[in-house]
Write an enzyme that holds these catalytic residues in place. Structure first.
Site, PDB file in Angstrom:
ATOM      1  N   HIS A   1      44.395  40.368  40.501  1.00 43.16           N
ATOM      2  CA  HIS A   1      43.565  41.387  41.117  1.00 43.16           C
ATOM      3  C   HIS A   1      44.401  42.569  41.610  1.00 43.16           C
ATOM      4  O   HIS A   1      45.623  42.446  41.795  1.00 43.16           O
ATOM      5  CB  HIS A   1      42.765  40.781  42.266  1.00 43.16           C
ATOM      6  CG  HIS A   1      41.669  39.863  41.806  1.00 43.16           C
ATOM      7  ND1 HIS A   1      40.710  39.353  42.636  1.00 43.16           N
ATOM      8  CD2 HIS A   1      41.381  39.372  40.561  1.00 43.16           C
ATOM      9  CE1 HIS A   1      39.867  38.601  41.948  1.00 43.16           C
ATOM     10  NE2 HIS A   1      40.268  38.586  40.679  1.00 43.16           N
TER      11      HIS A   1
ATOM     12  N   GLU B   1      44.519  44.081  44.563  1.00 41.25           N
ATOM     13  CA  GLU B   1      45.151  43.866  45.867  1.00 41.25           C
ATOM     14  C   GLU B   1      46.357  42.929  45.727  1.00 41.25           C
ATOM     15  O   GLU B   1      47.414  43.134  46.329  1.00 41.25           O
ATOM     16  CB  GLU B   1      44.135  43.264  46.846  1.00 41.25           C
ATOM     17  CG  GLU B   1      42.889  44.105  47.039  1.00 41.25           C
ATOM     18  CD  GLU B   1      41.756  43.717  46.097  1.00 41.25           C
ATOM     19  OE1 GLU B   1      40.585  43.890  46.491  1.00 41.25           O
ATOM     20  OE2 GLU B   1      42.048  43.222  44.981  1.00 41.25           O
TER      21      GLU B   1
ATOM     22  N   CYS C   1      38.553  39.703  47.191  1.00 36.27           N
ATOM     23  CA  CYS C   1      38.054  38.344  47.001  1.00 36.27           C
ATOM     24  C   CYS C   1      38.739  37.426  48.019  1.00 36.27           C
ATOM     25  O   CYS C   1      39.636  37.855  48.754  1.00 36.27           O
ATOM     26  CB  CYS C   1      38.331  37.877  45.575  1.00 36.27           C
ATOM     27  SG  CYS C   1      40.075  37.521  45.259  1.00 36.27           S
TER      28      CYS C   1
ATOM     29  N   CYS D   1      42.657  37.029  47.432  1.00 38.69           N
ATOM     30  CA  CYS D   1      43.392  38.225  47.860  1.00 38.69           C
ATOM     31  C   CYS D   1      43.349  38.365  49.378  1.00 38.69           C
ATOM     32  O   CYS D   1      44.314  38.821  49.999  1.00 38.69           O
ATOM     33  CB  CYS D   1      42.807  39.468  47.203  1.00 38.69           C
ATOM     34  SG  CYS D   1      43.170  39.601  45.439  1.00 38.69           S
TER      35      CYS D   1
END
Length: 334
Positions: free
Chosen positions: A261, A263, A289, A292
């Site tokens: 992801h 992040e 999410c 993360c």
């Protein structure tokens, strides 16, 4: 800064454009839109054809069509001067474009303008007071909403300059306008960093969703990341992630997803380069999410600012707040 120039025949509009061009303004003209249309039609450029074609374009595409076509060319990092503004709808379209648009109306005495036209010696120009008034009469006002409406444009001017004297006087008046137009709005820090996060997202190679993240501290970017397959592996858009490439239903087959992801990548990029992100702020185009979120908390980040909601994001947001992080959602203009 975007400055519009309008006014009657031989009032000094061209001199104003030249003055501003010499001061690093990019010069554009609504008349160029009409000229482009004439070239497409294979027709000769005359003043009569310019007026007729401009009116026909407004009738077909709306009164602001010339300005709307030109606005698409404007870049946010440049100053512009735009002339041949002849309809109030064009003024409004340019105001909507932003950039602190200001309209300058330049005028001069009729006799002075006739003398300038005579000296200019351009074919088709009126060279007597009667012909000047006759030709301008059609441009000043009309019951036809698609026709030129110069008087209505004048009523919308932010500045009205007289140009009956020497050129140096016009230049001094233009310089004063510039000095009064120095103050303009800049994006706030949230908009600044989130806009950069959106640009970071454009580098994503994920075929399902593009996400960008920026980590900043003391108003300085220290790391960025976007979602995609790991370093050195095949990109998602090249077939590298089986889940994304099969466009799996949201929330399913997560164990098959090979993409990191945005992040996550921003945090790991900082670690890769030995940069501390403790006490920083993370900006993300989507709510993080849960995975993360745990990384964000343990990395010592103090604040999360996000733009769009993410499926099952409520759990992430609750955990961030329980851990004492500041959390904010902000909108971002399209």
């Amino acid at each position: 800064m975007i400055l519009g120039i309008s006014g009657p025949y031989a009032a000094g509009k061209g001199e104003a454009v030249a003055f501003l061009r010499d001061r690093s303004f990019y010069a554009l003209s609504l008349s160029d839109v009409i000229r482009d249309e004439l070239r497409l039609r294979g027709e000769a450029e005359t003043r009569e054809r310019m007026i007729e074609t401009g009116n026909s374009l407004r009738a077909a595409g709306g009164s602001a069509v010339l300005a709307e076509r030109l606005v698409a060319q404007l870049l946010p990092d440049r100053n512009y001067v735009i002339d041949s503004i002849r309809h109030p709808a064009e003024v409004e379209a340019l105001r909507r474009a932003g950039g602190g648009f200001r309209l300058l109306w330049i005028d001069a005495d009729e006799a002075t303008r006739v003398e300038r036209l005579r000296r200019r010696g351009r074919g088709g120009d009126p060279v007597t007071l009667d012909t000047l008034r006759s030709l301008e009469g059609r441009e000043l006002a009309s019951d036809d909403p698609a026709a030129q409406q110069l008087l209505a444009v004048r009523a919308l001017a932010d500045f009205q300059l007289r140009n009956d004297g020497e050129l140096a006087e016009l230049h001094a008046a233009l310089q004063a306008v510039l000095e009064r137009s120095l103050h303009f709005e800049r994006p706030g820090w949230d908009d600044y960093f989130m806009s950069i996060a959106r640009m970071v997202a454009s580098r994503s190679n994920c075929v399902k969703r593009k996400v960008g993240a920026v980590i900043a501290r003391d108003r300085r970017i220290i790391s960025t990341g976007y979602n995609g397959t790991p370093r050195g592996t095949r990109n998602c858009n090249e077939g590298g992630c089986p889940r994304c490439n099969s466009f799996a239903q949201g929330g399913t087959r997560l164990e098959e997803c090979l993409c990191s992801h945005g992040e996550e990548n921003a945090i790991t990029q900082a670690a890769y380069h030995g940069v501390s992100i403790r006490a920083a702020t993370l900006y993300s185009t989507f709510c993080p999410c849960l995975t993360c979120t745990k990384m964000i908390i343990n990395a010592g980040i103090e604040e999360v600012v996000f733009n769009a909601d993410y499926p099952l994001g409520e759990v992430s947001l609750a955990l961030l707040r329980e851990a004492g992080l500041k959390v904010r959602q902000i909108s971002l203009a399209a």
